[in-house]
Design an enzyme around this catalytic site. Structure first.
Site, PDB file in Angstrom:
ATOM      1  N   GLU A 183     -60.378 -92.648 -22.629  1.00  0.00           N
ATOM      2  CA  GLU A 183     -60.621 -92.453 -24.093  1.00  0.00           C
ATOM      3  C   GLU A 183     -59.939 -91.226 -24.703  1.00  0.00           C
ATOM      4  OE1 GLU A 183     -64.603 -93.371 -25.395  1.00  0.00           O
ATOM      5  OE2 GLU A 183     -64.728 -95.267 -24.510  1.00  0.00           O
ATOM      6  N   GLU A 254     -64.402-101.694 -21.169  1.00  0.00           N
ATOM      7  CA  GLU A 254     -65.733-101.162 -21.655  1.00  0.00           C
ATOM      8  C   GLU A 254     -66.164-102.217 -22.572  1.00  0.00           C
ATOM      9  OE1 GLU A 254     -67.124 -97.382 -22.428  1.00  0.00           O
ATOM     10  OE2 GLU A 254     -65.922 -96.334 -20.482  1.00  0.00           O
TER      11      GLU A 254
END
Ligand SMILES: *[C@@H]1O[C@H](CO)[C@@H](O)[C@H](O)[C@H]1NC(C)=O
Ligand SMILES: *[C@@H]1O[C@H](CO)[C@@H](O)[C@H](O)[C@H]1NC(C)=O
Ligand SMILES: *[C@@H]1O[C@H](CO)[C@@H](O)[C@H](O)[C@H]1NC(C)=O
Ligand SMILES: *[C@@H]1O[C@H](CO)[C@@H](O)[C@H](O)[C@H]1NC(C)=O
Ligand SMILES: *[C@@H]1O[C@H](CO)[C@@H](O)[C@H](O)[C@H]1NC(C)=O
Length: 829
Positions: A183, A254
């Site tokens: 991320e 995710e």
């Protein structure tokens, strides 16, 4: 030659997919999917983290993941577990990630390995060891030589360990994909061009390690070269703008199955229907890999959670903290995976089309020209209204906000909103064998400045002081007051004000407890402000500062600080006195930690006295012994009469508890704390609690945990277009036969149905654990269920067995059943 013969022999011995010596599988990708051994593949993945469950639980977790239709397990690698001190490594026991990967392979599942090394993961320091902060001139996660040096060194070591064990798919192992960084887009802006250079470097470094499998970066729109950008979030089916290159597949690394919790939060829910909708949407829009984050969250043992994160992690996942299937989430997603697998050929080799029927209705198909292979997704995006649509000459009923899956473009085998799987509810039961605990106590002494060796003018920064070896640090200073310094009137007290950067503290004046204060996950700093009794002569101020984990996210993580920054006393005769530079003494940790009072050996090093019951003082150690609870069910401790602190069983840390920090709903964020059976002996288990703020240990309960309350909710005529089913293929027929116009109940772990708590055929309302009879109800409902189910491990209840000779406002009636499972003779066995 020898290796080859061995491979053949193993094959005959029933060795399934990933035996050593068996030839490897190549992993590449194209625009549709990963390509494993030359074939495209649909991948249903779930995150399970090895340090969040003891190794004794791994086989059961992996098996339940497989039974739930997953073919991939995803895990991070946790650097700060493996290299707590620079150059000193630990890959034993709970940290044996190699064993975890092998075990997954032995179950016939693939692995995706998120090396990070920055992992976030609500894990202490995002996975970075504390010593990394102390590398001279380091700046994390940017084009910084010291950081890149250590990141590369560690990444190389992990990859070579994995290679040495032959765990990458091309070597015959289960790992099909790896992830570098995590991320990064969310912090990249802060680091400007240096961030861009860093991410390029990270990609090249990873690809250069020659792992033989694709690398991904999640949430990285500009993932360089062959590295695939992937989506993280709840709604990747809506929001993901697609991979960052024409030849890269659409992957979801995710898929949040709920939300992790911090102390102070109310419980989180993500409905099974919502998850099913999002996943189906993603696969209907070219997605080919979905990862549930988490499939099983587990427990943040010890001091492993990041700032304020609760000890229980993603308890709302399909497998709850105790590894018990949370129904209907687990079952509804299992059904979804089965339905999507029926669409595999069409999805992976068909040509996609999109047909917009109205604002809310969309049909997506995948069809292989010139063949029968065709799958369709009928999508109703309206959250209020159901719709009936015509598709290829047939009418289909679509509940609000739902997608129907038609693996043959004719037959509805699954609707995201229509749950046919069983429901259950979790209950905690005080153990009979482990009741009546006899507690002993031992109090920490409150140090004065002259007893503390580490001196400075101003209070030292907390993390820098403890170096993360403890949550605790003592700060103490002394001040001499003349009679004229203190207010004349005894009823006007001076006020002590301590400004702290976090996370919590208890304060003492001349050995007397004056209070507790804490920050929150959102605002870590706080001000401790208490009226205090000061005396003429020497006064001792002592504060125990506490952190609740290091931060795990954001830019410049190496420059986050905690602890006491400024101390003043207001309301003295001369006004306000600033004690910030008054000379301070400091010490890391509390005495009981150093003596290891939580171990058998350490607990002998202090005097214990009998705990009298009622609320005890702050900074108190409690110990007792208990026998392992009866049965096999998971075990937990209910801590609601305590405040904040830590728990150990037989020397193993259960983690931090914090029950006097109430959520906006007026409840502790976490009342029960998991004690893995693997930590227990049959008898005489040492339970030690360190209570920081004051609590009553006589209220602590040892519990067993089960999901023996099971339910089924089934509507008549599901799926709705039952008359028009034209079956094609045996598989499809079997699946559709399986779809219920009957309810089905199966007790877990071979238990049998002991009682029927609720049964109503009509229009019942509520959820498992709280059903209520509606306006209409078949009077023989309970009797029918009792006759079919009592004493059985499993029973099916055809809806036609109910008396339906009554009026209901709903055209289709619903059966809701709730039963209780238990041990006993099975009538069906
Ligand atoms: C740290 O950075 C400073 C200034 O850039 C430099 O002078 C110094 O040599 C560096 N120290 C180390 C250990 O790299
Ligand atoms: C993603 O997460 C959402 C919410 O947790 C869930 O509804 C959805 O099914 C998940 N999808 C995937 C592909 O994991
Ligand atoms: C799916 O793939 C097709 C063919 O590659 C492409 O035309 C289409 O835009 C993609 N759809 C989405 C939502 O990405
Ligand atoms: C579905 O509805 C949501 C709002 O409820 C909206 O954000 C989304 O874009 C819609 N999707 C489609 C495909 O219409
Ligand atoms: C951390 O401690 C070292 C000495 O141990 C000191 O030089 C440094 O300034 C401290 N850093 C902070 C942020 O307090």
């Amino acid at each position: 030659m020898a290796a080859r013969i061995l491979g053949v022999v193993l094959l005959f011995l029933g060795c399934s997919v990933f035996c050593n010596g068996e030839s490897g599988k190549s992993v590449t990708y194209d625009a549709r999917s990963l390509i494993i051994n030359g074939a495209r593949e649909l991948l249903f993945s779930g995150s399970i983290h090895y340090p969040r469950s003891p190794p004794e639980m791994w086989p059961d977790l992996i098996k339940k993941a497989k039974d739930g239709g997953l073919n991939v397990i995803q895990t991070y690698v946790f650097w700060n577990l493996h290299e707590p001190i620079e150059g000193q490594f630990n890959f034993e026991g709970n940290y044996d990630f190699i064993k975890f990967i092998k075990m997954i392979g032995d179950h016939g599942l693939y692995v995706t390995l998120r090396v990070g090394p920055f992992i976030e993961a609500e894990w202490n320091h995002g996975g970075f060891p504390f010593w990394l902060r102390e590398v001279p001139n380091i700046t994390f996660r940017t084009d910084n030589e010291p950081f890149k040096y250590h990141m590369e060194k560690y990444t190389k070591m992990i990859i070579s360990m994995v290679k040495k064990e032959k765990l990458f798919a091309p070597q015959g192992g289960p790992i099909i994909m790896a992830q570098i960084e995590n991320e990064y887009n969310s912090v990249q802006m802060v680091y400007k061009e240096s961030g861009t250079r860093y991410i390029q470097w990270a990609a090249n470094m990873a690809v250069g390690l020659d792992a033989g499998v694709p690398w991904v970066m999640c949430k990285q729109m500009d993932a360089p070269g062959p590295v695939i950008n992937t989506c993280n979030g709840r709604q990747c089916g809506e929001t993901f703008t697609g991979p960052n290159g024409p030849n890269k597949p659409s992957l979801w690394t995710e898929n949040w199955t709920a939300q992790y919790r911090v102390f102070g939060d109310p419980p989180a829910q993500r409905a099974a229907e919502d998850i099913a909708y999002a996943v189906t949407r993603f696969f209907s829009k070219n997605g080919t890999l979905n990862n549930y984050y988490m499939f099983h969250g587990g427990t943040n043992f010890g001091r492993t959670s990041s700032s304020f994160v609760t000890t229980r992690y993603y308890d709302e996942a399909p497998l709850d903290e105790y590894a018990l299937p949370r129904e209907p989430k687990y079952g509804h997603l299992t059904d979804l995976h089965r339905a999507l697998r029926l669409c595999k050929k069409a999805l992976l080799w068909g040509v996609p089309t999109v047909q917009r029927i109205s604002n809310d209705i969309e049909i997506r198909t995948y069809e292989k020209p010139g063949t029968q292979t065709c799958a369709a997704f009928l999508n109703n995006n309206n959250t209020q209204n159901a719709a009936t649509i015509n598709f290829r000459g047939q009418n289909y009923y679509l509940p609000p906000k739902s997608i129907s899956i038609l693996p043959d473009c004719k037959t509805v085998v699954y609707n995201t909103q229509s749950i046919v799987s069983q429901h259950n509810a979790r209950s905690f039961h005080p153990s009979k064998k482990a009741s009546n605990l006899q507690w002993e106590m031992s109090q920490e002494s409150i140090p004065e400045m002259q007893q503390l060796q580490m001196r400075s003018r101003q209070p030292l920064e907390h993390y820098n002081l403890t170096k993360d070896t403890s949550d605790y640090a003592w700060y103490s200073t002394s001040i001499d007051f003349k009679r004229g310094d203190l207010p004349m009137r005894r009823d006007i007290l001076p006020v002590l004000v301590v400004a702290s950067l976090g996370h919590a503290m208890v304060g003492f004046v001349n050995g007397e407890y004056i209070g507790f204060e804490h920050g929150s996950n959102v605002e870590k700093s706080f001000v401790f402000k208490k009226a205090v009794n000061l005396k003429q002569g020497m006064n001792h101020l002592s504060f125990l500062g506490m952190t609740v984990g290091l931060p795990d996210s954001g830019a410049y993580m190496e420059k986050r600080y905690a602890g006491i920054r400024a101390v003043t006393i207001q309301g003295l005769n001369a006004g306000t006195l600033d004690l910030t530079s008054n000379q301070w003494g400091q010490e890391v940790g509390v005495q009981g930690e150093k003596l290891q009072l939580y171990t058998e050996e350490g607990s002998g090093k202090v005097q214990w006295s009998q705990a009298k019951g009622g609320a005890g003082p702050p900074l108190t150690w409690y110990k007792t012994y208990f026998d392992a609870p009866e049965g096999e069910s998971p075990v937990a401790l209910r801590m609601t009469t305590m405040g904040k602190g830590m728990i150990w069983v037989n020397g193993q840390s259960i983690g931090r508890y914090w029950v006097n920090y109430l959520s906006p709903l007026g409840q502790p964020s976490q009342s029960e704390y998991h004690v893995p059976r693997a930590f227990l002996k049959k008898e005489k288990n040492l339970l030690v609690v360190f209570e920081e703020t004051g609590g009553n240990p006589s209220g602590i309960k040892v519990l067993t945990v089960n999901r023996d309350t099971i339910c089924s909710v089934v509507k008549e005529n599901y799926p709705p277009n039952i008359d028009s089913w034209k079956l094609s293929g045996d598989k499809l027929k079997a699946l559709v036969d399986d779809l219920k116009t009957e309810a089905e109940l199966i007790c877990p772990d071979g238990k049998v149905i002991k009682s029927v708590a609720f049964a109503s055929f009509g229009d019942p309302s509520g959820a498992c654990g709280s059903f209520a009879v509606g306006q209409c109800n078949s009077l023989n409902s309970k009797k029918v269920v009792e006759q079919l189910c009592l004493g059985k491990n499993m029973c099916t209840i055809p809806l036609k067995n109910f008396d339906s000779n009554f009026k209901c406002s709903e055209p289709l009636k619903t059966l809701a059943v709730q039963v209780r499972c238990g041990r006993g003779k099975s009538a069906s066995a």
